[in-house]
Design a protein around this motif. Structure first.
Motif, PDB file in Angstrom:
ATOM      1  N   SER A 278       0.854  -1.124   0.009  1.00 23.54           N
ATOM      2  CA  SER A 278      -0.090   0.176  -0.094  1.00 23.54           C
ATOM      3  C   SER A 278       0.835   1.271   0.041  1.00 23.54           C
ATOM      4  O   SER A 278       2.052   1.216   0.149  1.00 23.54           O
ATOM      5  CB  SER A 278      -0.835  -0.195   1.131  1.00 23.54           C
ATOM      6  N   SER A 279       0.096   2.374  -0.036  1.00 20.03           N
ATOM      7  CA  SER A 279       0.999   3.731  -0.051  1.00 20.03           C
ATOM      8  C   SER A 279       1.252   3.950   1.470  1.00 20.03           C
ATOM      9  O   SER A 279       1.007   3.348   2.326  1.00 20.03           O
ATOM     10  CB  SER A 279      -0.166   4.964  -0.366  1.00 20.03           C
TER      11      SER A 279
ATOM     12  N   SER B 270       0.965  -0.497   5.092  1.00 22.25           N
ATOM     13  CA  SER B 270       0.236  -1.594   5.695  1.00 22.25           C
ATOM     14  C   SER B 270       0.984  -2.394   6.665  1.00 22.25           C
ATOM     15  O   SER B 270       0.725  -3.489   7.211  1.00 22.25           O
ATOM     16  CB  SER B 270      -0.349  -2.141   4.365  1.00 22.25           C
ATOM     17  N   SER B 271       2.423  -2.649   6.070  1.00 22.10           N
ATOM     18  CA  SER B 271       3.342  -3.534   6.931  1.00 22.10           C
ATOM     19  C   SER B 271       3.751  -3.204   8.346  1.00 22.10           C
ATOM     20  O   SER B 271       4.402  -3.773   9.127  1.00 22.10           O
ATOM     21  CB  SER B 271       4.492  -3.786   6.163  1.00 22.10           C
ATOM     22  N   GLY B 272       3.567  -1.826   8.648  1.00 17.47           N
ATOM     23  CA  GLY B 272       3.949  -1.087  10.049  1.00 17.47           C
ATOM     24  C   GLY B 272       3.816   0.119  10.044  1.00 17.47           C
ATOM     25  O   GLY B 272       3.288   0.937   8.953  1.00 17.47           O
TER      26      GLY B 272
ATOM     27  N   ARG C  75       4.147  -5.128  11.505  1.00 16.16           N
ATOM     28  CA  ARG C  75       3.064  -5.776  12.208  1.00 16.16           C
ATOM     29  C   ARG C  75       2.961  -7.265  11.836  1.00 16.16           C
ATOM     30  O   ARG C  75       2.514  -8.137  12.851  1.00 16.16           O
ATOM     31  CB  ARG C  75       1.859  -5.511  10.784  1.00 16.16           C
ATOM     32  N   ARG C  76       3.649  -7.918  10.937  1.00 13.52           N
ATOM     33  CA  ARG C  76       3.686  -9.311  10.755  1.00 13.52           C
ATOM     34  C   ARG C  76       4.347  -9.962  11.789  1.00 13.52           C
ATOM     35  O   ARG C  76       3.630 -11.308  12.343  1.00 13.52           O
ATOM     36  CB  ARG C  76       4.503  -9.484   9.435  1.00 13.52           C
ATOM     37  N   CYS C  77       5.169  -9.420  12.276  1.00  8.22           N
ATOM     38  CA  CYS C  77       6.261 -10.320  13.614  1.00  8.22           C
ATOM     39  C   CYS C  77       5.843  -9.562  14.795  1.00  8.22           C
ATOM     40  O   CYS C  77       6.328  -9.964  15.787  1.00  8.22           O
ATOM     41  CB  CYS C  77       7.477 -10.274  13.093  1.00  8.22           C
TER      42      CYS C  77
END
Length: 144
Positions: free
Chosen positions: A42-43, A54-56, A70-72
């Motif tokens: 995402s942007s 979106s990843s953090g 976010r994932r970990c």
């Protein structure tokens, strides 16, 4: 034998789901976030010291640069992994400020209405009480 990975509880599972809804409805840009393309996913959305993806996120603090994945569900401060609770303690004021703006602009029942209007994804359902406890302390959010 089956393998599985237990993801730690995090109020940011809920916060990022809400930020995704907010981005789709233009709330982030109304708040003053600037949107720029990201090479993957995402942007980016930037507002002052906070940069969302979106990843953090990355948050520039007096202590240095705080990053969150976010994932970990890991935090880094100046490139060093830090305790999860310390990461939450350092970053929560930025999200509480944003939620205060949402409550001021759209009313204290706005988030509760969003929770009621959507089928919550499992990570959001599992972490909703934690998110409400973190942000409800300031009276910013009413329970659904």
């Amino acid at each position: 034998m089956a393998r599985f990975h237990v993801i730690p509880k995090s109020p940011y599972s809920v916060q990022f789901w809400l930020l995704g809804l907010d981005a789709r409805h233009g709330l982030l840009t109304r708040r003053g976030f600037t949107k720029s393309p990201a090479p993957i996913g995402s942007s980016f959305y930037q507002f002052g010291p906070l940069r969302l993806h979106s990843s953090g996120f990355t948050l520039h603090l007096p202590e240095g640069e705080l990053e969150f994945c976010r994932r970990c569900v890991l935090f880094w401060l100046n490139g060093e992994v830090i305790a999860r609770q310390r990461g939450f303690d350092l970053s929560l004021p930025a999200f509480a400020e944003y939620e205060a703006w949402v409550a001021q602009e759209y009313g204290p029942g706005y988030r509760a209405a969003q929770f009621a209007a959507h089928k919550l994804p499992p990570p959001v359902r599992r972490n909703l009480a934690l998110w409400l406890a973190q942000l409800g302390q300031a009276g910013l959010v009413q329970a659904a």
